[in-house]
Structures are given as C-alpha cells and as structure tokens.
Design a protein around this motif. Structure first.
Motif, mmCIF file in Angstrom:
data_model
loop_
_atom_site.group_PDB
_atom_site.id
_atom_site.type_symbol
_atom_site.label_atom_id
_atom_site.label_comp_id
_atom_site.label_asym_id
_atom_site.label_seq_id
_atom_site.Cartn_x
_atom_site.Cartn_y
_atom_site.Cartn_z
ATOM 1 N N ILE B 155 -11.225 -21.424 -8.419
ATOM 2 C CA ILE B 155 -12.227 -21.529 -9.265
ATOM 3 C C ILE B 155 -12.005 -21.980 -10.313
ATOM 4 O O ILE B 155 -12.704 -22.306 -11.378
ATOM 5 N N THR B 156 -11.029 -22.455 -10.739
ATOM 6 C CA THR B 156 -10.149 -23.039 -11.964
ATOM 7 C C THR B 156 -10.841 -24.316 -12.325
ATOM 8 O O THR B 156 -12.036 -24.720 -12.682
ATOM 9 N N PHE B 157 -11.412 -25.193 -11.386
ATOM 10 C CA PHE B 157 -11.627 -26.276 -10.598
ATOM 11 C C PHE B 157 -13.227 -26.746 -10.793
ATOM 12 O O PHE B 157 -13.837 -27.591 -11.597
ATOM 13 N N ASP B 158 -13.218 -26.294 -9.574
ATOM 14 C CA ASP B 158 -14.930 -26.419 -9.143
ATOM 15 C C ASP B 158 -15.472 -24.493 -8.333
ATOM 16 O O ASP B 158 -15.017 -24.770 -7.416
ATOM 17 N N GLU B 159 -16.504 -23.898 -9.902
ATOM 18 C CA GLU B 159 -16.145 -22.559 -8.799
ATOM 19 C C GLU B 159 -17.866 -22.218 -8.023
ATOM 20 O O GLU B 159 -17.897 -21.744 -7.450
ATOM 21 N N GLU B 160 -18.385 -23.691 -8.252
ATOM 22 C CA GLU B 160 -19.661 -24.296 -7.162
ATOM 23 C C GLU B 160 -19.133 -24.450 -5.277
ATOM 24 O O GLU B 160 -19.091 -23.146 -4.864
ATOM 25 N N ALA B 161 -17.747 -24.647 -5.721
ATOM 26 C CA ALA B 161 -17.271 -25.989 -4.272
ATOM 27 C C ALA B 161 -16.221 -24.574 -3.572
ATOM 28 O O ALA B 161 -16.579 -23.658 -2.666
ATOM 29 N N ALA B 162 -15.935 -23.388 -4.371
ATOM 30 C CA ALA B 162 -15.091 -22.004 -4.258
ATOM 31 C C ALA B 162 -16.534 -21.819 -3.334
ATOM 32 O O ALA B 162 -16.042 -20.616 -2.711
ATOM 33 N N ARG B 163 -17.325 -21.056 -3.938
ATOM 34 C CA ARG B 163 -17.902 -20.185 -3.675
ATOM 35 C C ARG B 163 -18.411 -20.407 -1.928
ATOM 36 O O ARG B 163 -18.890 -19.729 -1.150
ATOM 37 N N LEU B 164 -18.712 -22.082 -1.916
ATOM 38 C CA LEU B 164 -19.235 -22.875 -0.393
ATOM 39 C C LEU B 164 -17.997 -22.385 0.065
ATOM 40 O O LEU B 164 -18.238 -22.430 1.343
ATOM 41 N N ALA B 165 -16.835 -22.192 -0.616
ATOM 42 C CA ALA B 165 -15.804 -22.311 0.615
ATOM 43 C C ALA B 165 -15.483 -20.874 1.027
ATOM 44 O O ALA B 165 -14.735 -20.181 1.911
ATOM 45 N N GLY B 166 -15.963 -19.606 0.319
ATOM 46 C CA GLY B 166 -16.324 -18.952 1.357
ATOM 47 C C GLY B 166 -15.091 -17.556 0.151
ATOM 48 O O GLY B 166 -14.829 -16.395 0.974
ATOM 49 N N ILE B 167 -15.154 -18.348 -1.077
ATOM 50 C CA ILE B 167 -13.968 -17.028 -1.533
ATOM 51 C C ILE B 167 -15.199 -16.125 -2.847
ATOM 52 O O ILE B 167 -15.673 -16.848 -3.212
#
Lengths: 308, 280
Positions: B155-167
């Motif tokens: 979430i520090t670097f990329d909230e969007e990618a984090a969401r896609l990764a299921g976090i």
C-alpha cells in the motif's frame, strides 16, 4: 475578472459593516460604564490583583488581565483587553521583566488619563542568576512580604491619586494590610529560625527574594517551563546535591509540569510538594477563599515539613 | 557499572530511547514514502487542541489529546484522498485545524492551566507508568509491522496494485493510521514532540541514501535511529546538552556525512568510468 471584482467589493462591504457594528457596540458600552462613579482598575496578574483588591475593596472596579491559573510569562492580551485598557483609569503591574508584554501594550494604547504603576520600581532588585534567560533582574519580589508591603504602598498611592475622594478608605486598608504583612514576616522569621536545613530544590527560580529575606538557599532545576527540558548533567547535579544535603522534598509549582521534579524525587527517594510562587491562582482556589496570606502560610507549612 | 547507568532516570531514558528508536522508523518508512513526513508536527498541534477540549469539557486532557490525534490522523487520510498527488496539503490543512481549534477551545477553559505542561515530555523525565505504556505500545507496533510487512509494502507504493493483489487496503490503512496516531501522541508526551517527529523522518532519510530495497531501508532506518538516540543521550549526559536537541542534531550530522560520502563516491565512480573509456 469582473465577477472577481464584484465579489471582492462585497467582501469589503460585509467586513466594514461588521467593523462598524462592532464600533457602535463599543460606544454603547462606553456610555454604560460612564454612569458609574467607581474608578476602573486593571492589574497584570494575581499578586497585583490581590494586593489591589485588599486596598481598593468595593470602591473600585477591579479586573485582572492574566486569567486565573495562567503563567503570566506567556500571556498575551486579546483585542478586548486592549479596548478595556483604553477606557481604564489605573493599570497596576509588577515590572522588573515579569510582564514581558507590558512595553508593547503601553506603547500601543492612547489612553492619556491612564495612571500606570510599576510596583517593583525603586525596590532593591536581585540580579538574575540564570544567565540563559535575558532578564536583567529576578522579578518575583512579592514573595518577600516586606517588599510586598512596599508594592502595596505604591498601589495605595496610585489609587489615592486616581480617586482622592476615597483617600481615607484606601489609607486605612493599607495600614491594616501592612500590619498583616509585618505579622507574616515575623511568623516566617520565627519558623525559619528553627529549621535544621536551609536548602530547597525548586522548579523554577522564583524564590530568590524569599530565600534572601529568611536566609534560605534555593537550587532551581534549570529553566523549567513546559517546553524546555533539563540536561541530564544538570539533573545529576541536583540529584547529588539533594543526596548530600539529605533533602526530604523536591518542590514544584502548580502551573508547571511536575514530571522532572518527580523523576528527581524518585531518584533520591524524596517526596514532591507544591511550593506556590503565587504567579497565578486557580479560580476554584480563589472562590475557596485563598489569597496572598493563606498561600504564603501554606508555603511556610510545606517548608516546615521539609526542613525542620 | 558506568557512571551514566547509575541513575534510575538515565536507565529509563535508555530503555525508552531504544524502544522508541525501534518502532518510530518502522512507522516512519511508510509515512515518508507516503509523503507525510510532517505528520508528527501536525498531530502534536492537534493534541494541544485535544488537551484544551479535555479541559473545557471536563474530560481527561491526556485522553483528549490521544482522541484528537487519532481523529486528525484519519482527517489527514481523508483529505489526502481529495488531493492524491499533494499529500502535504492534507498535513497543512489538518495542522491549521489543530492550531485554530486549540486557540478557540482554550478560550472556553475556565481554569486555563498551562496547556503545554500537559504535553510536556522529556526523555530524561519518564515515570514508571509511561515506561510500561511505551513497552506495551512497542510490542503492538513491532508485531503489527512484522505481520503486515508485505501489505504495508504494497500500500505504500501502489494502492491500486495492492487492491488487485487482493490486499484489504481499507483495513490495513485503518490499522496503520491508528498505530501512527497512538504512537505519536503517546511518545510525544513521553520523550517530547521534537524527538518523535524527527525520529520519524531523519533515520529513514539517511537509510534511503544507502539502502537498495524496502526491507533494507527499514532495517537501516532502525539501526540509524538507535545510533542517533543512544549517542545523543550519551553526548548530552557528558557535555551538558539538552537531550532532545542533541539526538536530533546527531541525526542531522549523520545524514550530512552520508550525503557527502555518497556524493564523493558517485563522482569517483564516474571518474573511473571515464578513465576506462579513454583507455579503450
């Protein structure tokens, strides 16, 4: 662009209406207070307020500028304080650097009839031994009751000048209280004479005049206001001093954080207690009937417990 | 035993200093990378408003400070969403809110004692209760950082990618914001605002100069924070300096040294590269 200009003009209009209505309120106020005959007297902080109340009694309208319980060193006046000072008859302050805001305030008010009294003027002041502060003198004169008597005299003289019709009343009150201050002085002298130890550790260097008058010696934990911290080396120095002299109490003040005093007390196995420099008194305490005399006697009791 | 450890207050200072030096950079890495470096100052101004509110409405002022600090941290998070590319706007908005509220609320306090004295903290004047509080807090923060390491990194670097990764970014953000607010408000009263807000940023900035990965940054930042705190405390003891300021200045000096070292090193590398090139 046009729209911006119109908006700007509207803003100015609204502001000026607000200012005008504020002014008219003030004039009504003026008329209201003009009908009373009592002189209006302002004092800078608690001891000045208490002394003036003792002399002026119900013949004056007395207001204290620094509210109860606030450190007088870091207070600043509000706009309404300034408005009130423009209409005041007498302003009484301690001086000697206690009220660092006083010069600015005096320079900015245009009240020609205002009588100002610097009560510490002409007293024998002690040099400020804490070189880290830029104060020339130690301002806490009122803690020596004999100097407090001279301060009270200056206040009495000012009230007599401002309101000669009540001269006898003020003179009588002054004489009564001067007698009480003499008694207090005698009480201190008699009690201190029985003390085994003469050393006290206090939060901030406020008790110089008290110590000088009664032969005590104060060690102050350096510049202990809320936002300055002591260096560990200074704390060790005080811990050693307290241990060597077998001190039972480390003193702190009501208006300053007790944490450092507590840490030192824990280190040497001493207790902490409040020694009040009377820079301010909480409203509840004033309502409970505390005043200069009662707090000075409380201080004497605490000193007795610690040093006898 | 060394003279410095012979005093109870110095022992407590070192224990608290070590714990704070471990947990603050852990949070600080995320805070700095999210561009919220000034959060320490912002939250402490809101704590002041909390003290004023507590006194005005008859609550415990310290509790008021913690609650206001938590509310402010969530406020920053919310305002940040409206200005995704300018996090510092959120800090400035919430800081002004705190200063403004403190100014107005202080007018409602009848027995206006010295506000600052409620927030006074100094690393050399720590009570037993505060020591236990810091120990408990440290345990929670260290556990949270270890268990949520991957999530926080994401979430520090990329909230969007984090969401896609299921976090579950919402709950992770919630936990992190809460931890930040509580850490800052508790430590500010214990070791002082200056120490806490600088330990949040200085060790991280120094670590970022030499670390090659996120994990390295966290580890180096903790090591630097320990160096700053322990040497700062020792220097202040022997040289008769104020401890807070000494800790911060040791940090600044270290950062400057690292910057100079890196500068010299990179120039040397460039020179060598040019020489090699000329030889060929």
């Amino acid at each position: 662009m046009k729209r911006v200009m119109v908006g700007f003009l509207c803003l100015i209009l609204v502001l000026s209406v607000m200012i005008l209505s504020g002014c008219s309120n003030n004039t009504i106020d003026n008329q209201g207070s003009g009908s009373g005959k009592k002189i209006s007297v302002y004092t800078s902080f608690y001891p000045m307020y208490d002394f003036t109340k003792k002399i002026g009694g119900d013949k004056i309208n007395l207001t204290n500028l620094v509210p109860a319980g606030t450190e007088p060193h870091d207070w600043e006046p509000t706009p309404s304080d300034m408005v009130n000072l423009e209409k005041a008859d007498v302003l009484i302050y301690n001086g000697a650097g206690m009220e660092n805001w006083i010069d600015k305030v005096l320079n900015s008010i245009k009240n020609k009839k205002l009588i100002t009294v610097e009560t510490a003027k002409g007293l024998k002041l002690l040099d400020n031994s804490d070189k880290s502060e830029d104060l020339m003198y130690d301002p806490h004169v009122w803690l020596n009751s004999m100097l407090a008597k001279q301060q009270m005299e200056a206040i009495k003289n000012a009230l007599v000048t401002a309101d000669p019709s009540n001269k006898d009343y003020y003179e009588k009150n002054y004489a009564d209280n001067a007698k009480k201050l003499d008694d207090l002085d005698q009480e201190y002298k008699a009690t201190v004479a029985k003390f085994k130890s003469k050393d006290i550790v206090v939060a901030h260097q406020a008790f110089g005049y008290l110590c000088e008058a009664y032969g005590l010696k104060e060690v102050a934990i350096e510049g202990l206001t809320a936002d300055s911290e002591p260096s560990p080396a200074r704390m060790v120095e005080i811990v050693k001093f307290a241990k060597e002299n077998n001190l039972k109490f480390i003193f702190f003040e009501e208006l300053v954080s007790p944490k450092v005093a507590q840490a030192i007390a824990k280190e040497v196995g001493a207790e902490t207690a409040v020694l009040n420099p009377l820079e301010g008194l909480e409203e509840d305490d004033i309502k409970a009937g505390k005043d200069y005399f009662s707090v000075m006697r409380e201080n004497l009791e605490v000193l007795k417990k610690a040093l006898e | 035993m060394l003279e410095i450890f012979q005093y109870d207050f110095m022992q407590k200072a070192f224990i608290t200093g070590i714990l704070i030096a471990i947990i603050t950079p852990c949070i600080g890495v995320v805070v700095v990378l999210k561009r919220l470096s000034m959060i320490g100052d912002s939250l402490s101004h809101n704590s002041l408003a909390g003290v004023a509110a507590g006194l005005a409405f008859g609550l415990n002022p310290i509790l008021g400070a913690v609650l206001f600090s938590i509310a402010a941290a969530f406020g920053i998070d919310r305002v940040r969403k409206s200005f995704p590319r300018y996090s510092e706007i959120a800090i400035a908005v919430i800081m002004s809110t705190g200063i403004g509220l403190a100014g107005i609320l202080s007018g409602f306090v009848k027995n206006s004692a010295n506000f600052n004295s409620f927030l006074f903290g100094s690393i050399v004047a720590i009570s037993d209760f505060e020591l236990y509080l810091v120990i408990g807090l440290s345990a929670i923060v260290i556990l949270a950082v270890i268990f949520l390491f991957k999530e926080l990194f994401y979430i520090t670097f990329d909230e969007e990618a984090a969401r896609l990764a299921g976090i579950p970014i919402k709950s992770i953000n919630f936990v992190f914001t809460l931890l930040t607010a509580v850490t800052i408000s508790v430590s500010a009263r214990t070791v002082g605002t200056l120490v806490i807000s600088s330990l949040m940023v200085l060790p991280v900035a120094t670590a970022m100069q030499i670390a090659k990965s996120y994990k390295q940054t966290v580890v180096f930042a903790v090591i630097f924070a320990l160096i700053f705190t322990l040497s700062g405390l020792s220097i202040s003891y022997y040289a008769d300096f104020k401890p807070g300021g000494t800790i911060v200045l040791v940090g600044i000096l270290t950062l400057i040294c690292v910057l100079i070292y890196k500068n010299v090193l990179s120039k040397a590398i460039v020179k060598r590269a040019i020489r090699c090139h000329n030889h060929n």
